[in-house]
Design an enzyme around this catalytic site. Structure first.
Site, PDB file in Angstrom:
ATOM      1  N   TYR A 140     -20.085   4.517  -0.538  1.00  0.00           N
ATOM      2  CA  TYR A 140     -19.932   5.974  -0.565  1.00  0.00           C
ATOM      3  C   TYR A 140     -19.635   6.478  -1.979  1.00  0.00           C
ATOM      4  CZ  TYR A 140     -19.590   6.134   4.550  1.00  0.00           C
ATOM      5  OH  TYR A 140     -19.838   6.051   5.897  1.00  0.00           O
ATOM      6  N   LYS A 181      12.857  -3.203  11.864  1.00  0.00           N
ATOM      7  CA  LYS A 181      12.354  -1.889  12.275  1.00  0.00           C
ATOM      8  C   LYS A 181      10.842  -1.833  12.077  1.00  0.00           C
ATOM      9  CE  LYS A 181      13.285  -0.034   7.646  1.00  0.00           C
ATOM     10  NZ  LYS A 181      14.277   0.669   6.808  1.00  0.00           N
ATOM     11  N   MET A 184     -14.594   2.870   6.571  1.00  0.00           N
ATOM     12  CA  MET A 184     -13.712   2.798   7.738  1.00  0.00           C
ATOM     13  C   MET A 184     -13.618   1.366   8.290  1.00  0.00           C
ATOM     14  SD  MET A 184     -13.756   4.925  11.324  1.00  0.00           S
ATOM     15  CE  MET A 184     -13.551   6.535  10.597  1.00  0.00           C
TER      16      MET A 184
HETATM   17  C1  LIG Z   1      14.772  -0.327   5.801  1.00  0.00           C
HETATM   18  C2  LIG Z   1      16.189  -0.438   5.404  1.00  0.00           C
HETATM   19  C3  LIG Z   1      16.672  -1.596   4.755  1.00  0.00           C
HETATM   20  C4  LIG Z   1      15.773  -2.718   4.297  1.00  0.00           C
HETATM   21  O1  LIG Z   1      15.239  -2.402   3.025  1.00  0.00           O
HETATM   22  P1  LIG Z   1      14.296  -3.431   2.220  1.00  0.00           P
HETATM   23  O2  LIG Z   1      13.992  -2.742   0.956  1.00  0.00           O
HETATM   24  O3  LIG Z   1      13.073  -3.604   3.069  1.00  0.00           O
HETATM   25  O4  LIG Z   1      15.071  -4.684   2.085  1.00  0.00           O
HETATM   26  C5  LIG Z   1      18.030  -1.679   4.526  1.00  0.00           C
HETATM   27  N1  LIG Z   1      18.867  -0.671   4.873  1.00  0.00           N
HETATM   28  C6  LIG Z   1      18.425   0.464   5.445  1.00  0.00           C
HETATM   29  C7  LIG Z   1      19.396   1.545   5.780  1.00  0.00           C
HETATM   30  C8  LIG Z   1      17.087   0.628   5.726  1.00  0.00           C
HETATM   31  O5  LIG Z   1      16.648   1.761   6.292  1.00  0.00           O
END
Ligand SMILES: *Cc1c(COP(=O)(O)O)cnc(C)c1O
Length: 367
Positions: free
Chosen positions: A262, A38, A310
């Site tokens: 800064y 994802k 930035m």
């Molecule tokens: C993002 C996610 C994972 C992966 O988690 P990690 O800590 O990156 O291994 C697993 N299960 C669900 C439901 C997630 O949303």
């Protein structure tokens, strides 16, 4: 991608991602593993990562249908799970056409599935809330939800899943309680089980189930970094999958008492050689990085000094007598752990990776 002259880039080591996926498989040898890709594979480039894993991954997990369709359209096959399911009933047609599996975490989604008229069966992962308290059916609802899906002729495979809130805290009983609540809800039901994120792949073998869901470990970061727990676990043998690198664009010598950047946050206590590197918070380098955040110049460790701008950062080159503009700077990667930069910036590597800016080219390399 057109090559820019700016020296900043994120090199993605696809061989490291394959190595880390194999590590997840060997830690949970009786489970299949959905590679969690994802959010553009946590900033690493979902299409390239999925292609690199295509021959061996048991499947992929994504946040939403758009992410899954992007992979399907680039030719990735095999199981794909939508971790939050669909956001409207119209999406079920897309799920069906692309052959995706979806999480069902609430009554609305359940109704959408039951009332659909798909031309092929829909695979549903029933999400149970065993303690995260974001989404999911309560354990007492499982039997009814499962029975209704089981009785529906257009529902295919069913898997029961849950997600851990504190699996990175090895000395905390919360995960055991979640596992117990899950098993009690299932009450011996003959259904696939999926509980484990990366931390549980390492630390909670009793939660490996039929499908694990490793994410951050694929990208070479220990899920225990920053757990704020005394107990820790060696997640050694993960290989960093991203090297964020740039170069020095200026080197200057300041006197004791002069300040850098800064707000004059860093004041030189002694004559100090300061390097300027081409990266800033617009590229995703955390603006909250404190003085002392590790950074490497020419493979040698030093520290950030002064506020992040930035487009630029300043770093300590005292004792780097040979340093010149053009010298390579590693922000994180094989020399500087991303987890250490995250800790010095009061965040987690997940946020660093997913916050990489649009103007940073990703260069995918395979051994
Ligand atoms: C993002 C996610 C994972 C992966 O988690 P990690 O800590 O990156 O291994 C697993 N299960 C669900 C439901 C997630 O949303």
């Amino acid at each position: 991608m057109t090559r820019s002259a700016r020296p900043l880039r994120a090199r993605i080591h696809l061989d490291a991602i394959r190595h880390n996926y194999r590590r997840a498989k060997s830690l949970a040898p009786r489970s299949r593993a959905l590679a969690v890709v994802k959010a553009n594979a946590y900033g690493h480039g979902a299409i390239a990562v999925a292609r690199a894993l295509a021959d061996e991954a048991d499947g992929f997990a994504l946040a939403c249908v758009e992410e899954a369709l992007e992979l399907r359209e680039s030719g990735i096959q095999g199981p794909m799970l939508l971790l939050e399911g669909v956001f409207s009933p119209d999406e079920i047609a897309l799920v069906e056409r692309a052959g995706l599996a979806m999480v069902v975490h609430c009554r609305e989604q359940l109704d959408w599935v039951l009332n659909a008229h798909p031309s092929r069966r829909l695979d549903c992962w029933i999400k149970l809330d065993t303690g995260m308290h974001r989404v999911g059916f309560s354990p007492s609802e499982f039997a009814e939800v499962n029975a209704r899906l089981a009785a529906c002729p257009h529902v295919g495979e069913r898997v029961a899943m849950t997600h851990f809130a504190r699996a990175d805290e090895l000395d905390h009983p919360y995960t055991s309680a979640q596992i117990e609540a899950f098993e009690q809800a299932l009450n011996g039901a003959r259904i696939g089980r999926s509980l484990a994120n990366s931390a549980a792949v390492f630390a909670w073998p009793q939660a490996h189930g039929d499908w694990t869901r490793p994410g951050i470990m694929l990208y070479g970061v220990s899920p225990f970094a920053g757990a704020g727990s005394n107990a820790s676990m060696d997640a050694g043998d993960l290989r960093p999958a991203m090297t964020l690198e740039s170069a020095l664009i200026a080197v200057r010598d300041l006197d004791a008492g002069e300040s850098v950047g800064y707000g004059g946050r860093f004041v030189c206590e002694r004559p100090t050689r300061v390097g300027v590197a081409a990266i800033g918070y617009a590229d995703g380098y955390p603006r909250h990085a404190c003085d002392g955040t590790p950074i490497a110049v020419g493979g040698r460790l030093t520290r950030l000094i002064g506020r992040v701008s930035m487009d630029m950062i300043t770093l300590d080159l005292t004792g780097f007598d040979e340093a010149r503009p053009g010298d390579p700077v590693e922000l994180w990667g094989r020399t500087v752990p991303a987890g250490a930069v995250a800790e010095a910036s009061d965040t987690i590597a997940y946020q660093l990776f997913t916050g990489i800016g649009r103007r940073v080219p990703l260069l995918h390399e395979d051994a």
